[in-house]
Design an enzyme around this catalytic site. Structure first.
Site, PDB file in Angstrom:
ATOM      1  N   ALA A  14      -7.645  -1.571 -25.854  1.00 24.12           N
ATOM      2  CA  ALA A  14      -7.103  -0.938 -24.330  1.00 24.12           C
ATOM      3  C   ALA A  14      -5.826  -1.270 -24.185  1.00 24.12           C
ATOM      4  O   ALA A  14      -5.495  -2.127 -23.364  1.00 24.12           O
ATOM      5  CB  ALA A  14      -8.223  -1.246 -23.556  1.00 24.12           C
ATOM      6  N   HIS A  46      -1.996  -1.624 -23.393  1.00 22.86           N
ATOM      7  CA  HIS A  46      -0.711  -1.030 -22.626  1.00 22.86           C
ATOM      8  C   HIS A  46      -0.004  -1.299 -23.039  1.00 22.86           C
ATOM      9  O   HIS A  46       0.502  -2.038 -23.640  1.00 22.86           O
ATOM     10  CB  HIS A  46      -1.420  -1.952 -20.994  1.00 22.86           C
ATOM     11  N   GLY A  97       2.084  -3.480 -21.619  1.00 21.80           N
ATOM     12  CA  GLY A  97       2.493  -4.918 -22.180  1.00 21.80           C
ATOM     13  C   GLY A  97       1.865  -5.243 -23.813  1.00 21.80           C
ATOM     14  O   GLY A  97       3.005  -6.064 -24.445  1.00 21.80           O
ATOM     15  N   HIS A  98       1.120  -4.472 -24.088  1.00 18.86           N
ATOM     16  CA  HIS A  98       0.948  -5.085 -25.475  1.00 18.86           C
ATOM     17  C   HIS A  98       2.631  -4.413 -26.687  1.00 18.86           C
ATOM     18  O   HIS A  98       2.765  -4.404 -28.140  1.00 18.86           O
ATOM     19  CB  HIS A  98       0.298  -4.254 -26.383  1.00 18.86           C
ATOM     20  N   GLY A 138       1.701 -12.293 -24.722  1.00 20.77           N
ATOM     21  CA  GLY A 138       1.957 -12.425 -23.864  1.00 20.77           C
ATOM     22  C   GLY A 138       1.861 -14.064 -22.859  1.00 20.77           C
ATOM     23  O   GLY A 138       0.566 -14.196 -23.470  1.00 20.77           O
ATOM     24  N   ASP A 161      -1.310 -15.108 -20.934  1.00 21.12           N
ATOM     25  CA  ASP A 161      -2.195 -15.591 -21.350  1.00 21.12           C
ATOM     26  C   ASP A 161      -1.257 -17.248 -21.725  1.00 21.12           C
ATOM     27  O   ASP A 161      -1.664 -17.341 -22.563  1.00 21.12           O
ATOM     28  CB  ASP A 161      -2.992 -15.168 -22.253  1.00 21.12           C
TER      29      ASP A 161
HETATM   30  O1  PAF Z   1      -5.306 -12.218 -25.564  1.00 19.83           O
HETATM   31  C1  PAF Z   1      -6.083 -11.508 -26.490  1.00 19.83           C
HETATM   32  O2  PAF Z   1      -5.653  -9.831 -26.895  1.00 19.83           O
HETATM   33  C2  PAF Z   1      -7.154 -12.487 -27.469  1.00 19.83           C
HETATM   34  O3  PAF Z   1      -7.257 -13.079 -27.005  1.00 19.83           O
HETATM   35  C3  PAF Z   1      -6.202 -12.526 -29.028  1.00 19.83           C
HETATM   36  C4  PAF Z   1      -5.198 -13.380 -29.098  1.00 19.83           C
HETATM   37  C5  PAF Z   1      -6.490 -11.329 -29.311  1.00 19.83           C
HETATM   38  C6  PAF Z   1      -7.664 -13.151 -29.875  1.00 19.83           C
HETATM   39  O4  PAF Z   1      -8.723 -12.726 -29.674  1.00 19.83           O
END
Ligand code: PAF
Length: 279
Positions: A32, A34, A36-37, A148, A151
């Site tokens: 999913a 966005h 940010g990724h 990021g 988290d």
């Molecule tokens: O932040 C996330 O998307 C998930 O917690 C991760 C680091 C991919 C682990 O499943």
């Protein structure tokens, strides 16, 4: 862009890349995707020869089965986005590929990191993150990993895992990407109505307001007033706390400059949102 569905295919490709002395940047995701990724992917591309992204919705990190069921899956769009961003390879495994029978459970003593904030609110969540990230790092052995800071607590947990088991891997923590109104980019935002996306801007607004009151007002009073403000916006606050940004120990006293982090989790339209600010 290569798409690998199994760790066997992935490992064979990684072997050739490593034989060519290519450096590997790794961006773990649950899809999913966005912007940010994509910011993480672009950062990795700048700093490594090869960028690998994983897309895997890890069932072990969902303490709430409804959240798991509702987690958005947009595989085709994700592949197109990654291709456009110049990603070299994507690993999209099935659950059995990540958790084969008899894979040993990874034990990591998280102490304080699991006792505050997301820890008690999402029992088992960080253990699930530790299991999947340990598996990824063991399979991939990347040079650098991009995470990021939205988290924040997860960054700390993965840091603890890396220190204990993968000291050669360098973690790169990247700033939170935001909408123009300040709302932190998140895959969960897809579930918010247009109106709620507007209302949710109150979260970053209040975090900035708290940071602006640093040492000018009493911290407990500032946090209490901030919770009331969010309530008026129909945001149900699960927690709003200040912690020492090194240890994550909660505090009612302002910390030294650069060692404060204020973290929030709240619900809007039944969507759980998290955000934080460091100062
Ligand atoms: O932040 C996330 O998307 C998930 O917690 C991760 C680091 C991919 C682990 O499943």
């Amino acid at each position: 862009m290569f798409i690998f569905k199994t760790h066997t295919e992935l490992s064979a490709w990684l072997l050739t890349q490593k034989a060519l002395h290519k450096t590997i940047g790794f961006v773990p995701t649950m899809g999913a995707l966005h912007s940010g990724h994509i910011a993480l992917v672009l950062q990795s591309r700048k700093e490594n020869d090869i960028t690998l992204v994983s897309i895997f919705v890890n069932p072990k990190q969902f303490n709430n089965p409804i959240d798991f069921e509702k987690y958005p899956m947009t595989a085709d769009a994700d592949i197109a986005t990654l291709q456009q961003a110049g990603c070299d390879a994507v690993y999209m495994p099935q659950v059995e590929d990540i958790y084969p029978p008899h894979l040993p459970h990874v034990n990591l003593e998280l102490g304080m990191l699991n006792q505050v904030l997301e820890g008690p609110k999402r029992p088992g969540h960080f253990d699930g993150v530790v299991q999947v990230v340990h598996r990824f790092f063991s399979l991939i052995h990347p040079n650098k990993v991009y995470l990021g800071l939205k988290d924040f607590q997860q960054c700390k947990v993965i840091q603890a895992l890396t220190q204990q088991y993968f000291s050669s891997i360098q973690l790169v923590f990247c700033p939170t990407e935001r909408e123009a109104n300040g709302l932190a980019k998140s895959s969960r935002n897809m579930r918010l109505s247009k109106e709620a996306k507007h209302t949710a801007s109150a979260i970053y607004h209040i975090l900035q307001t708290i940071a602006a009151k640093y040492k000018k007002e009493n911290l407990s009073d500032v946090l209490a007033a901030s919770k009331l403000f969010l309530q008026t916006k129909n945001i149900t606050v699960e927690y709003l706390e200040c912690a020492n940004s090194d240890t994550l120990a909660l505090t009612t006293q302002w910390q030294e400059p650069g060692h404060n982090v204020v973290l929030l989790a709240g619900y809007l339209e039944n969507v759980r949102l998290i955000d934080n600010i460091q100062f």
